[in-house]
Design an enzyme around this catalytic site. Structure first.
Site, PDB file in Angstrom:
ATOM      1  N   LYS A  16       0.822  -1.255  -0.107  1.00  0.00           N
ATOM      2  CA  LYS A  16       0.127   0.043   0.003  1.00  0.00           C
ATOM      3  C   LYS A  16       1.030   1.397  -0.165  1.00  0.00           C
ATOM      4  CE  LYS A  16      -1.853   0.684   4.173  1.00  0.00           C
ATOM      5  NZ  LYS A  16      -1.625   1.808   4.646  1.00  0.00           N
ATOM      6  N   ARG A  89      -8.028   4.262  11.200  1.00  0.00           N
ATOM      7  CA  ARG A  89      -7.569   3.162  11.304  1.00  0.00           C
ATOM      8  C   ARG A  89      -8.678   2.301  11.947  1.00  0.00           C
ATOM      9  NH1 ARG A  89      -5.505   0.435  15.626  1.00  0.00           N
ATOM     10  NH2 ARG A  89      -6.302   2.082  17.083  1.00  0.00           N
ATOM     11  N   ARG A 128      11.362 -14.319   4.771  1.00  0.00           N
ATOM     12  CA  ARG A 128      12.312 -13.259   4.850  1.00  0.00           C
ATOM     13  C   ARG A 128      13.521 -13.700   5.587  1.00  0.00           C
ATOM     14  NH1 ARG A 128       8.958  -8.172   5.488  1.00  0.00           N
ATOM     15  NH2 ARG A 128       8.674  -8.959   7.782  1.00  0.00           N
ATOM     16  N   ARG A 163      14.162 -13.426  11.753  1.00  0.00           N
ATOM     17  CA  ARG A 163      13.887 -12.550  12.898  1.00  0.00           C
ATOM     18  C   ARG A 163      12.735 -13.200  13.704  1.00  0.00           C
ATOM     19  NH1 ARG A 163      13.822  -6.542  10.084  1.00  0.00           N
ATOM     20  NH2 ARG A 163      12.103  -7.733   9.061  1.00  0.00           N
ATOM     21  N   ARG A 174       0.071 -10.967  14.900  1.00  0.00           N
ATOM     22  CA  ARG A 174      -0.160  -9.561  14.621  1.00  0.00           C
ATOM     23  C   ARG A 174      -1.582  -9.305  13.437  1.00  0.00           C
ATOM     24  NH1 ARG A 174       5.253  -9.951  13.292  1.00  0.00           N
ATOM     25  NH2 ARG A 174       5.044 -10.073  11.276  1.00  0.00           N
TER      26      ARG A 174
END
Ligand SMILES: [Zn+2]
Length: 219
Positions: A16, A89, A128, A163, A174
């Site tokens: 985005k 939000r 990642r 990570r 999340r």
């Protein structure tokens, strides 16, 4: 005062932000993100700005009323059409924004949701790998952008790491939190005439071409 506001919605990792930059350039919009507005108010030390500064110093979330107050003040000062990125939000913020727009006669332009299936977002995050040398910080992906030698940074030769934020468990936690506010927000907009859901699981240029078409409809 601004005449029209457009809204770009999307999950973290949807691409985005990249699309917002291009839309702003193409349609000469003012790019407004909540983070920028909050930082701006803090640096100008306005009354609301000082409240934000105190809340942030205490590690607290800035409440909807404060965020809305700052956003509305910015809209009053603004001359160009606006693209919101990361605002509203919550459904509450969306309702307050809508009330404000109606009251001031400001038009709601395109509301676009850049949609990427959750499984695709998860694969991007979980695959990642980042360089463990912080001054390098190169980012790889086991499938989409592998390093030449497995586990070693192409640029500086340091080991790559996975990570702890980039595990499936952390990602799903999340996303669960994100969706609990995002889905009601989406529901608020999705029956509006200018709402468009855009397939974000394509090359950035293709995503942009679709967004450009939708924004032209309401330019
Ligand atoms: Zn490196």
């Amino acid at each position: 005062m601004t005449n029209k506001v457009h809204i770009l919605l999307g999950a973290p990792g949807s691409g985005k932000g990249t699309q917002a930059k291009r839309l702003v350039e193409t349609f000469r919009l003012t790019h407004l993100s909540t983070g920028d507005i909050l930082r701006d108010a803090v640096s100008k030390e306005t009354e609301l700005g000082l409240r934000v500064k105190n809340l942030m110093a205490e590690g607290k979330l800035v409440d909807d009323d404060t965020v809305n107050g700052l956003v509305f003040a910015r809209l009053q000062d603004e001359n160009q059409d606006v693209l919101f990125d990361g605002y509203p939000r919550t459904q509450n913020q969306a309702q307050s924004l809508q009330d404000f727009l109606s009251q001031k006669g400001i038009e709601l332009g395109t509301v676009a949701d850049v949609h990427v299936p959750q499984a695709v977002l998860e694969a991007r995050v979980v695959g990642r790998r980042v360089c463990s040398n912080n001054t390098c910080g190169a980012i790889y992906h086991v499938e989409n952008k592998p390093s030449k030698q497995q586990g070693v940074c192409d640029l500086c030769g340091s080991p790559l790491k996975h990570r702890s934020d980039d595990t499936s468990e952390a990602f799903r936690a999340r996303m669960g939190e994100f969706n609990s506010t995002f889905q009601p927000l989406l529901a608020f907009y999705k029956d509006r005439l200018t709402f468009r859901s855009v397939d974000g699981n394509r090359a950035p240029d293709e995503v942009f071409a679709t967004l450009e078409t939708h924004f032209k409809e309401n330019a």
